[in-house]
Write a protein that holds these residues in place. Structure first.
Motif, PDB file in Angstrom:
ATOM      1  N   ALA A 119       0.836  -1.296   0.185  1.00 53.91           N
ATOM      2  CA  ALA A 119       0.016   0.068   0.020  1.00 53.91           C
ATOM      3  C   ALA A 119       0.959   1.360   0.119  1.00 53.91           C
ATOM      4  O   ALA A 119       0.452   2.395  -0.644  1.00 53.91           O
ATOM      5  N   ALA A 120       1.979   1.023   0.771  1.00 61.02           N
ATOM      6  CA  ALA A 120       2.738   2.455   0.894  1.00 61.02           C
ATOM      7  C   ALA A 120       3.005   2.980  -0.606  1.00 61.02           C
ATOM      8  O   ALA A 120       3.630   4.211  -0.868  1.00 61.02           O
ATOM      9  N   VAL A 121       3.370   2.053  -1.577  1.00 63.65           N
ATOM     10  CA  VAL A 121       3.728   2.534  -2.862  1.00 63.65           C
ATOM     11  C   VAL A 121       2.584   2.397  -3.752  1.00 63.65           C
ATOM     12  O   VAL A 121       2.237   3.552  -4.625  1.00 63.65           O
ATOM     13  N   SER A 122       1.605   1.443  -3.745  1.00 63.46           N
ATOM     14  CA  SER A 122       0.396   1.669  -4.770  1.00 63.46           C
ATOM     15  C   SER A 122      -0.449   2.852  -4.384  1.00 63.46           C
ATOM     16  O   SER A 122      -1.036   3.192  -5.241  1.00 63.46           O
ATOM     17  N   LEU A 123      -0.453   3.269  -3.163  1.00 68.73           N
ATOM     18  CA  LEU A 123      -1.173   4.737  -2.910  1.00 68.73           C
ATOM     19  C   LEU A 123      -0.823   5.724  -3.633  1.00 68.73           C
ATOM     20  O   LEU A 123      -1.438   6.840  -3.903  1.00 68.73           O
ATOM     21  N   ARG A 124       0.421   5.678  -4.059  1.00 66.06           N
ATOM     22  CA  ARG A 124       1.062   6.772  -5.157  1.00 66.06           C
ATOM     23  C   ARG A 124       0.250   6.856  -6.163  1.00 66.06           C
ATOM     24  O   ARG A 124       0.545   8.039  -6.768  1.00 66.06           O
ATOM     25  N   HIS A 125      -0.187   5.795  -6.767  1.00 63.86           N
ATOM     26  CA  HIS A 125      -0.657   5.841  -8.080  1.00 63.86           C
ATOM     27  C   HIS A 125      -1.782   6.837  -8.089  1.00 63.86           C
ATOM     28  O   HIS A 125      -2.785   6.817  -7.007  1.00 63.86           O
ATOM     29  N   VAL A 410     -10.789   2.041  -2.014  1.00 61.40           N
ATOM     30  CA  VAL A 410     -10.775   3.501  -1.545  1.00 61.40           C
ATOM     31  C   VAL A 410     -10.447   3.602   0.105  1.00 61.40           C
ATOM     32  O   VAL A 410     -10.569   4.673   0.717  1.00 61.40           O
ATOM     33  N   THR A 411      -9.546   2.624   0.506  1.00 62.29           N
ATOM     34  CA  THR A 411      -9.235   2.576   1.890  1.00 62.29           C
ATOM     35  C   THR A 411      -7.669   2.436   1.988  1.00 62.29           C
ATOM     36  O   THR A 411      -7.248   1.536   1.329  1.00 62.29           O
ATOM     37  N   ALA A 412      -7.110   3.282   2.680  1.00 59.68           N
ATOM     38  CA  ALA A 412      -5.746   3.216   2.605  1.00 59.68           C
ATOM     39  C   ALA A 412      -5.056   1.965   3.145  1.00 59.68           C
ATOM     40  O   ALA A 412      -4.466   1.309   2.475  1.00 59.68           O
ATOM     41  N   PHE A 413      -5.553   1.548   4.432  1.00 59.17           N
ATOM     42  CA  PHE A 413      -4.890   0.546   5.038  1.00 59.17           C
ATOM     43  C   PHE A 413      -5.756  -0.287   5.551  1.00 59.17           C
ATOM     44  O   PHE A 413      -6.247  -0.415   6.901  1.00 59.17           O
ATOM     45  N   PRO A 414      -6.866  -1.205   4.919  1.00 55.83           N
ATOM     46  CA  PRO A 414      -7.848  -1.996   5.338  1.00 55.83           C
ATOM     47  C   PRO A 414      -7.676  -2.796   6.188  1.00 55.83           C
ATOM     48  O   PRO A 414      -6.669  -3.417   6.354  1.00 55.83           O
TER      49      PRO A 414
END
Length: 422
Positions: A119-125, A410-414
């Motif tokens: 998530a730390a990387v994919s959320l940058r998309h 749509v949740t950062a860290f579910p």
């Protein structure tokens, strides 16, 4: 030279500027190279023709943090209509380890579990981060709407002594050697605070240990709660909720580009529970609405009223929490409601009981002792007005708003039945 954001480049055409961000993409052609830099505000294109600078660019990896200083020139084909030329590059940290998926592509190629694992990387998309911007805008609208109506924001405990708020399964924890639980909602506390401020709201996490493994459920989610006193009945609560949703959608429209945002009708269509069962083609003795019934009602509201929203009112008392006020004219039904948004339950709310004796009677009618609720019930021995409220699930709201197939998108860290990291 002071840093500017990529979104500000157009205002600096003809000037030499410095931007900082991540190496989003490199394109190395024979006579020219292009670098796309990403920061929190957007993308900027950098054109490189100088051989030494090109050599430095070739050594970079995507996601390396860099600084670019150069001249801003107009180019309608570039992101934002400008680009940087005569650039000087400087790395601001070590070269980034290559990612497992390309962030510069319009869609992430990795599966959703892989995206969540990293998530730390994919959320940058841009697509994934945009969903979190929608969340932020929606919360800003929620707060603004209620602030304008004399509500006071409160913050209530998330560690509680008993698991008595609803039928949901709770997470037990060790609290200095004593048994405690993670709160299922701020319901009891926000009712207490009506006795202080009359109108209160809270934005915070809630925890449900129900073993759901669906695209619409999380074990921890963000709840947008409101409670207001001196109401006539649940219809006053529904009116406030309608205004809140209007402001939330408006806030998203102002801050984030989301296709096909719904309009919120000045008066959202409402159907009584028995009529909702008929519309949905359900058996008239059904005690609740199944997901298929909710979808049918959503289609009906859009077809008959042009509305993405529909209230279902008067759920059977047997399916509502003990603190729900009954309909005086038909006591087996409640002064409670659900709001469906695009065929999915989004909000639960209604009028609450406000007299101590009514609470005791309601608990005993359900075969429960009032004793575990003593600190909560004591509130109603000291004068409480007729009141009611609602709770909106933020992640579910955003998923329906953006068309996401899974609330985890749509949740950062579910947190769910299987996921406890990252």
């Amino acid at each position: 030279m002071q840093r500017i954001l990529t979104s500000e480049l157009a205002a600096h055409a003809g000037e030499t500027v410095t931007i900082q961000g991540w190496t989003h993409r490199r394109r190395l052609l024979k006579s020219v190279a292009f670098l796309v830099v990403r920061d929190a505000s957007g993308l900027a294109q950098v054109v490189i023709t100088e051989p030494a600078t090109r050599t430095g660019l070739e050594a970079l990896t995507e996601e390396t943090v860099i600084e670019v200083t150069g001249l801003v020139v107009a180019n309608p084909a570039a992101p934002g209509g400008t680009e940087i030329v005569e650039a000087v590059l400087r790395t601001l940290g070590p070269l980034a380890v290559p990612t497992d998926f390309a962030l510069f592509r319009p869609e992430l190629s990795a599966s959703l579990p892989t995206q969540l694992d990293q998530a730390a990387v994919s959320l940058r998309h841009p697509r994934r981060s945009a969903a979190l911007r929608v969340s932020a805008a929606a919360v800003a609208g929620f707060r603004a709407a209620l602030d304008a109506e004399r509500f006071v924001e409160v913050h209530t405990p998330k560690i509680v002594a008993s698991s008595t708020e609803s039928g949901a399964t709770v997470f037990g924890i060790d609290y200095f050697g004593r048994r405690a639980f993670l709160a299922q909602s701020p319901q009891f506390y926000k009712q207490m605070m009506v006795g202080v401020f009359e109108r209160v709201y809270e934005v915070g996490p809630v925890f449900r240990a129900e073993p759901h493994d669906t695209a619409r459920h999380l074990a921890q989610y963000t709840s947008l709660d409101a409670e207001l006193g001196f109401i006539r009945d649940h219809r006053d609560v529904m009116a406030v909720l309608t205004r809140v949703l209007t402001r939330m959608v408006g806030s998203v429209r102002e801050r984030v580009r989301v296709p096909e945002l719904p309009g919120v009708p000045a008066e959202i269509p409402a159907v009584a529970f028995p009529e909702a069962l008929r519309i949905a083609g359900a058996h008239p003795d059904e005690p609740d609405l199944a997901p298929a019934h909710e979808r049918a009602l959503g289609e009906w509201a859009l077809r008959e009223h042009g509305s993405d929203f529909v209230f279902v009112t008067g759920y059977p008392m047997a399916k509502r929490p003990f603190y729900t006020a009954p309909d005086p004219a038909e006591p087996r039904y409640s002064n409670g409601f659900d709001l469906l948004f695009r065929g999915v339950e989004l909000v639960t709310g209604g009028q609450r009981l406000h007299a101590y004796d009514d609470y005791v009677a309601a608990l005993r009618a359900r075969g429960e002792s009032p004793e575990p609720y003593a600190s909560y019930l004591d509130t109603f021995r000291h004068g409480m007005p007729p009141h009611g409220g609602f709770a909106i699930g933020l992640e579910r709201f955003v998923s329906r708003l953006t068309g996401a197939a899974n609330v985890r998108e749509v949740t950062a860290f579910p947190r769910d039945l299987h996921r406890l990291t990252p």
